[in-house]
Design a protein around this motif. Sequence first.
Motif, mmCIF file in Angstrom:
data_model
loop_
_atom_site.group_PDB
_atom_site.id
_atom_site.type_symbol
_atom_site.label_atom_id
_atom_site.label_comp_id
_atom_site.label_asym_id
_atom_site.label_seq_id
_atom_site.Cartn_x
_atom_site.Cartn_y
_atom_site.Cartn_z
ATOM 1 N N LYS A 161 0.826 -1.204 0.000
ATOM 2 C CA LYS A 161 0.000 0.000 0.000
ATOM 3 C C LYS A 161 0.860 1.252 0.000
ATOM 4 N N PRO A 162 0.448 2.261 -0.796
ATOM 5 C CA PRO A 162 1.161 3.540 -0.746
ATOM 6 C C PRO A 162 1.046 4.166 0.637
ATOM 7 N N SER A 163 1.928 5.078 0.914
ATOM 8 C CA SER A 163 1.972 5.761 2.201
ATOM 9 C C SER A 163 0.653 6.459 2.518
ATOM 10 N N PRO B 214 12.144 3.114 -6.547
ATOM 11 C CA PRO B 214 11.514 2.495 -5.381
ATOM 12 C C PRO B 214 12.572 1.948 -4.440
ATOM 13 N N VAL B 215 12.381 2.206 -3.143
ATOM 14 C CA VAL B 215 13.371 1.764 -2.166
ATOM 15 C C VAL B 215 12.706 1.582 -0.802
ATOM 16 N N ALA C 84 5.440 0.971 -3.164
ATOM 17 C CA ALA C 84 4.018 1.116 -3.493
ATOM 18 C C ALA C 84 3.655 2.579 -3.764
ATOM 19 N N THR C 85 4.273 3.489 -3.034
ATOM 20 C CA THR C 85 4.031 4.913 -3.259
ATOM 21 C C THR C 85 4.590 5.316 -4.620
ATOM 22 N N GLN C 86 5.786 4.837 -4.931
ATOM 23 C CA GLN C 86 6.395 5.143 -6.221
ATOM 24 C C GLN C 86 5.577 4.571 -7.377
ATOM 25 N N GLN C 87 5.010 3.393 -7.201
ATOM 26 C CA GLN C 87 4.220 2.776 -8.262
ATOM 27 C C GLN C 87 2.986 3.618 -8.572
ATOM 28 N N ALA C 88 2.296 4.085 -7.551
ATOM 29 C CA ALA C 88 1.121 4.934 -7.762
ATOM 30 C C ALA C 88 1.520 6.247 -8.434
ATOM 31 N N LYS C 89 2.622 6.824 -7.985
ATOM 32 C CA LYS C 89 3.096 8.083 -8.563
ATOM 33 C C LYS C 89 3.496 7.887 -10.021
ATOM 34 N N GLY D 70 6.895 11.224 -1.178
ATOM 35 C CA GLY D 70 5.465 10.956 -1.117
ATOM 36 C C GLY D 70 4.790 11.351 -2.413
ATOM 37 N N PHE D 71 3.662 12.057 -2.304
ATOM 38 C CA PHE D 71 2.938 12.497 -3.497
ATOM 39 C C PHE D 71 3.163 13.973 -3.786
ATOM 40 N N ASP D 72 4.273 14.511 -3.319
ATOM 41 C CA ASP D 72 4.635 15.889 -3.630
ATOM 42 C C ASP D 72 5.006 15.957 -5.111
ATOM 43 N N PRO D 73 4.443 16.903 -5.863
ATOM 44 C CA PRO D 73 4.743 16.997 -7.294
ATOM 45 C C PRO D 73 5.988 17.820 -7.630
ATOM 46 N N LEU D 74 6.786 18.191 -6.639
ATOM 47 C CA LEU D 74 7.908 19.101 -6.868
ATOM 48 C C LEU D 74 8.804 18.670 -8.026
ATOM 49 N N LEU D 75 9.313 17.445 -7.983
ATOM 50 C CA LEU D 75 10.252 17.039 -9.032
ATOM 51 C C LEU D 75 9.578 16.869 -10.383
#
Length: 174
Positions: A5-7, A145-146, A123-128, A99-104
């Motif tokens: 599960k994502p964060s 992912p790490v 899981a967070t990276q996969q959703a992003k 997380g889901f910050d769109p900065l980059l």
Amino acid sequence: MHNEKPSATALLIAKSQLLLRTEAVSATRADYYRAFVEAVERKPWYPSLASRHWHQFIERISIPGIYLHYALRKLCIEQIAKEFLDGAQVEQVVVIAGGFDPLLAMLSQQYVRTAFFELDHPATQQAKKSALTKLGSTNNLTLIPVDLTKQSVFEVLRGSSFSLDKSTLFIAEG
């Protein structure tokens, strides 16, 4: 955090920014946040009145003003990163646990000659990644992912196109 599960914290912050309705969250940022939330929820996300009241209640009983704090902190970090990038002081940027910050995602479109790396929970990276694929991602943004409880930042970056010879801005917010 569950591996599949994502964060939950990343999701809460993304939703809080969509609920904030302030100049501190630009339309572009909101588009990214919505795409990230929808990648997790797997359906369009429009908060109901009950959901809005629930989030306001949670903020009020926990840390009043935290949602605005998140937005303003993110704007400050963006401004500092842009100052380094505009001054050609850095050639690559690494965000740890973004997380889901769109900065980059946003910066990678503006600074196409800069390499951007984001390290976060798989899981967070996969959703992003799923959301960025739909939104259109750039070639200079690498999502890695790490599980930082099992691998070091250096170990993970060493296995990517990251260069030890380039000046680098590291961002570890939170």
